[in-house]
Design a protein around this motif. Structure first.
Motif, PDB file in Angstrom:
ATOM      1  N   ARG A 114     -41.089  12.251-114.361  1.00 35.17           N
ATOM      2  CA  ARG A 114     -41.942  12.203-113.442  1.00 35.17           C
ATOM      3  C   ARG A 114     -41.291  13.808-112.371  1.00 35.17           C
ATOM      4  O   ARG A 114     -41.736  14.052-111.539  1.00 35.17           O
ATOM      5  CB  ARG A 114     -39.969  10.904-113.413  1.00 35.17           C
ATOM      6  N   ARG A 139     -55.660  15.511-111.374  1.00 37.63           N
ATOM      7  CA  ARG A 139     -53.853  14.940-112.630  1.00 37.63           C
ATOM      8  C   ARG A 139     -55.605  14.325-113.245  1.00 37.63           C
ATOM      9  O   ARG A 139     -55.092  13.925-114.596  1.00 37.63           O
ATOM     10  CB  ARG A 139     -53.289  13.708-111.971  1.00 37.63           C
ATOM     11  N   ARG A 195     -55.333  14.611-117.259  1.00 32.57           N
ATOM     12  CA  ARG A 195     -55.611  13.644-118.475  1.00 32.57           C
ATOM     13  C   ARG A 195     -56.440  13.828-119.316  1.00 32.57           C
ATOM     14  O   ARG A 195     -56.459  13.952-120.852  1.00 32.57           O
ATOM     15  CB  ARG A 195     -55.463  12.365-117.933  1.00 32.57           C
ATOM     16  N   THR A 213     -46.571  18.065-123.523  1.00 32.57           N
ATOM     17  CA  THR A 213     -46.728  17.140-124.500  1.00 32.57           C
ATOM     18  C   THR A 213     -46.917  17.560-125.478  1.00 32.57           C
ATOM     19  O   THR A 213     -47.182  16.805-126.873  1.00 32.57           O
ATOM     20  CB  THR A 213     -47.905  16.252-123.872  1.00 32.57           C
ATOM     21  N   GLY A 230     -52.496   9.138-124.665  1.00 32.38           N
ATOM     22  CA  GLY A 230     -52.254   9.657-123.562  1.00 32.38           C
ATOM     23  C   GLY A 230     -50.912   9.493-124.241  1.00 32.38           C
ATOM     24  O   GLY A 230     -50.323   8.684-125.103  1.00 32.38           O
ATOM     25  N   THR A 231     -49.990  10.584-123.287  1.00 30.23           N
ATOM     26  CA  THR A 231     -48.709  10.599-123.769  1.00 30.23           C
ATOM     27  C   THR A 231     -47.842  10.113-121.644  1.00 30.23           C
ATOM     28  O   THR A 231     -49.037  10.766-121.139  1.00 30.23           O
ATOM     29  CB  THR A 231     -48.386  11.499-124.280  1.00 30.23           C
ATOM     30  N   THR A 232     -46.752  10.619-121.956  1.00 34.73           N
ATOM     31  CA  THR A 232     -46.397   9.809-120.514  1.00 34.73           C
ATOM     32  C   THR A 232     -45.207  11.141-120.634  1.00 34.73           C
ATOM     33  O   THR A 232     -45.509  11.977-120.898  1.00 34.73           O
ATOM     34  CB  THR A 232     -45.204   8.922-120.472  1.00 34.73           C
ATOM     35  N   VAL A 233     -45.731  11.665-119.179  1.00 40.21           N
ATOM     36  CA  VAL A 233     -44.744  12.907-118.447  1.00 40.21           C
ATOM     37  C   VAL A 233     -44.499  12.459-117.131  1.00 40.21           C
ATOM     38  O   VAL A 233     -43.113  11.777-116.963  1.00 40.21           O
ATOM     39  CB  VAL A 233     -47.004  13.087-117.498  1.00 40.21           C
TER      40      VAL A 233
END
Ligand code: URA
Length: 479
Positions: free
Chosen positions: A68, A22, A26, A97, A63-66
Motif C-alpha cells: 500500500r 497503474r 500491471r 515484485t 498478478g502480484t500484490t503491491v
C-alpha cells in the motif's frame, strides 16, 4: 508481437493519471517486461515511434500484490514534473515484485531516495498551492460573480489539489488557471481543461485591496523573521500575491512598530460576563450536550474562570464517531469560544485534511475548558493547568464522552493522554498505539500540534509532523 528483448513503447494519454499508469504497469508486469525494455511516452511527446498495445502482450506472470505504501508514494510521484517519473515508478514496482519486497525501507537505495525526494517536492508544492492561491472577483453583466486565480505550480498538481478548493469554497463559482491545466467549479461539478496564460487571469480589484488591508492588520512586527518568512512564502510566489507588495514596507517598519507595541499600555482582554455562581450542577443528569454546554458556561469549579473570557466547550456532531481531545484552550480559542482555531488548530486541520478526514465530522474538545495564562505586557502567555484544575474540569469531559459516545478517541498531548489512560502513560513511548477503554472504546494518543510548532529546526518539524500524520492516519485504516 514483441520478443523478450524488444523495446516496448508505452503511450499514456495523460501523464498524470494514476489509474492509467497503474493499468499499463500491471499489464507490463503480467507480460514480464523488465523496466529496461520500457520506454514511456505521453500524448504530449510529439514523436514518431510506434507504440505497443501493452494490453495485448502475452501473460507470463501471475498478478502480484503491491504494498500500500508504494501506491500512495506512486500517486504523488506521478505528479512530479520530471519526465522520468513513469520509468522510476515502474522500476520500483518491478523490484518490489521481483525479490525486493522491503525495498521501500532501504532509504539509501538510489531509486527510493529519488522517489522520496520527488514525493516531498510534490507535497511541498501542494502545500504552497493551498496557501498561496488568491482569487479575484470577476463580474459578467448581471450574472453572479466568478472568482478566478492564476497560479504556477512547480508540478502537475491541479487535479490533486482541486478537491481542497471545492471543500473550502464550495459556495463560490471559481476557476484556477495554471500553465498546465485549469480547474473550474460551478457550485456542483468540477471540470478540468487545458492550461491557460497569465493574461487570462484578471488583475487587481476590490478584493485585492481588502486582502492587503487584512494582511497589514494581521502582520505582527514583533514576530517578524525575514528568513523564515521567505522560506514559508518563497519569493517566486510573490508576484501573484496581492499582499506581497506590502512586505518590503512592513519589514522596514517592523522595528519601530514592535517598539511602539511594547510601549503601548496593555489591553485587557474582553471581560467575561460576571453572572453569579450557579447552584451546584448535577452534570450527570443533564439530557443533552446543549444543556451541558450551557451549564459549563457558568462553571466555577476552579479559579480559571475568573480571568478567562469564556468557557471553551467542545464542538462537533453530538453523534460523532471520533472524538479528539486536546489540552486546554489558548488565546485565540478563549476569545472565540471555540476549540482549536488558532495556529495549533490550523496545523491539526491540515493533518486531518491530509488523511482525508473532515473536521466537521469529528467532535473536538479539550481536557480543560478555560484558558490559563500569565499577563505579560500586552500579551497573555499560555500556562499549563495544574493537576487540580484538570481534575476540576473532569466532569465536563466525562459528560461529553457520555453524550457523544465516540467509538474512537485521539488524545492530543500528554494532558489528554493522562486523563484517558492514567498518569503512568508515557506519551513518547506509547503514542500511536490503540488501547481499549471502558465500553469497548478504542483510543490512542499522539503529540499535541503545538509541540510541532515549537520545534525550532525546520527539518525536525517536518519529520515530527509526518510522524503526527502517520499516527492520525490510524483513524482511517481498517479496524
Ligand atoms: N491547544 C489545545 O489543546 N486546545 C485548543 O483548543 C487549542 C490549543
Amino acid at each position: 508481437m514483441s520478443g523478450a528483448h524488444d523495446l516496448v513503447a508505452v503511450r499514456l494519454h495523460d501523464g498524470v493519471d494514476f489509474d492509467e499508469w497503474r493499468q499499463r504497469a500491471r499489464e507490463l508486469l503480467r507480460a514480464g517486461v523488465a523496466p529496461e525494455r520500457v520506454s514511456w511516452r505521453c500524448d504530449a511527446d510529439d514523436d514518431l515511434f510506434a507504440t505497443t498495445d501493452v494490453a495485448s502482450l502475452p501473460t507470463v506472470a501471475a498478478g502480484t500484490t503491491v504494498p500500500r505504501d508504494f501506491l500512495s508514494l506512486a500517486e504523488r510521484v506521478l505528479a512530479h514534473r520530471d519526465a522520468r517519473r513513469h520509468a522510476l515508478l515502474y522500476r520500483l514496482l518491478w523490484r518490489l515484485t521481483h525479490g525486493e519486497p522491503q525495498l521501500l525501507r532501504i532509504v539509501t537505495d538510489d531509486d527510493v531516495m529519488r522517489a522520496r525526494a520527488w514525493e516531498k517536492s510534490v507535497r511541498r508544492d501542494l502545500h504552497k498551492m493551498k496557501a498561496f492561491v488568491r482569487f479575484r472577483e470577476v463580474r459578467y453583466d448581471d450574472r453572479a460573480s466568478v472568482f478566478v486565480a492564476w497560479f504556477e505550480p512547480e508540478h502537475f498538481i491541479v487535479e490533486r489539489v482541486a478537491p481542497f478548493f471545492v471543500r473550502r469554497f464550495a459556495g463560490m463559482h471559481w476557476s484556477i488557471l495554471t500553465p498546465d491545466r485549469a480547474a473550474h467549479w460551478d457550485g456542483e461539478s468540477l471540470r478540468f481543461d487545458a492550461g491557460a496564460s497569465r493574461e487570462q487571469a484578471p488583475d487587481g480589484d476590490a478584493l485585492e485591496a481588502l486582502w492587503r488591508q487584512y494582511y497589514t492588520s494581521i502582520f505582527n512586527p514583533a514576530r517578524l523573521k525575514v528568513k523564515a518568512m521567505k522560506s514559508e512564502m518563497p519569493m517566486k510566489y510573490w508576484k501573484n500575491l496581492p499582499e506581497a507588495s506590502l512586505i518590503p514596507q512592513l519589514i522596514r517598519e517592523a522595528q519601530p512598530r514592535a517598539q511602539a507595541m511594547v510601549q503601548a499600555a496593555p489591553t485587557t482582554p474582553r471581560k467575561r460576563m460576571t453572572t453569579p455562581a450557579p447552584p451546584a450542577q448535577d452534570v450527570a443528569t443533564a439530557d443533552s450536550l446543549q444543556q451541558i454546554r450551557r451549564q459549563a458556561q457558568d462553571c466555577r469549579q476552579c479559579e480559571l474562570y475568573r480571568p478567562a473570557t469564556q468557557t471553551v466547550f467542545g464542538e462537533g456532531p453530538a453523534d460523532a464517531e471520533i472524538m479528539l481531545i486536546g489540552e486546554q484552550p489558548g488565546d485565540h480559542e478563549d476569545l472565540a469560544g471555540r476549540p482549536f482555531i488558532g495556529p495549533a488548530g490550523r496545523l491539526l486541520n491540515q493533518a486531518l485534511e491530509e488523511i482525508g478526514l473532515d473536521r466537521k465530522q469529528l467532535y473536538v474538545t479539550n481536557t480543560v475548558k478555560h484558558f490559563k495564562f500569565e499577563p505579560q505586557g500586552k500579551f497573555r502567555l499560555h500556562k499549563r493547568a495544574s493537576a487540580s484544575e484538570q481534575g476540576a474540569c473532569r466532569a465536563w469531559l466525562e459528560a461529553e464522552l457520555a453524550r457523544v459516545q465516540p467509538r474512537r478517541i485521539v488524545c492530543l498531548g500528554g494532558m489528554a493522554a493522562s486523563a484517558m489512560f492514567g498518569s503512568e502513560f508515557r506519551l513518547l513511548q506509547e503514542r500511536g498505539q490503540w488501547r481499549t477503554l471502558a465500553e469497548g472504546r478504542q483510543a490512542f494518543a499522539t503529540v499535541h500540534p503545538s509541540y510541532l510548532l515549537r520545534l525550532p529546526d525546520e527539518r525536525d518539524r517536518e519529520q515530527a509532523y509526518r510522524h503526527f500524520v502517520r499516527d492520525l492516519s490510524l483513524l482511517v485504516q481498517n479496524r
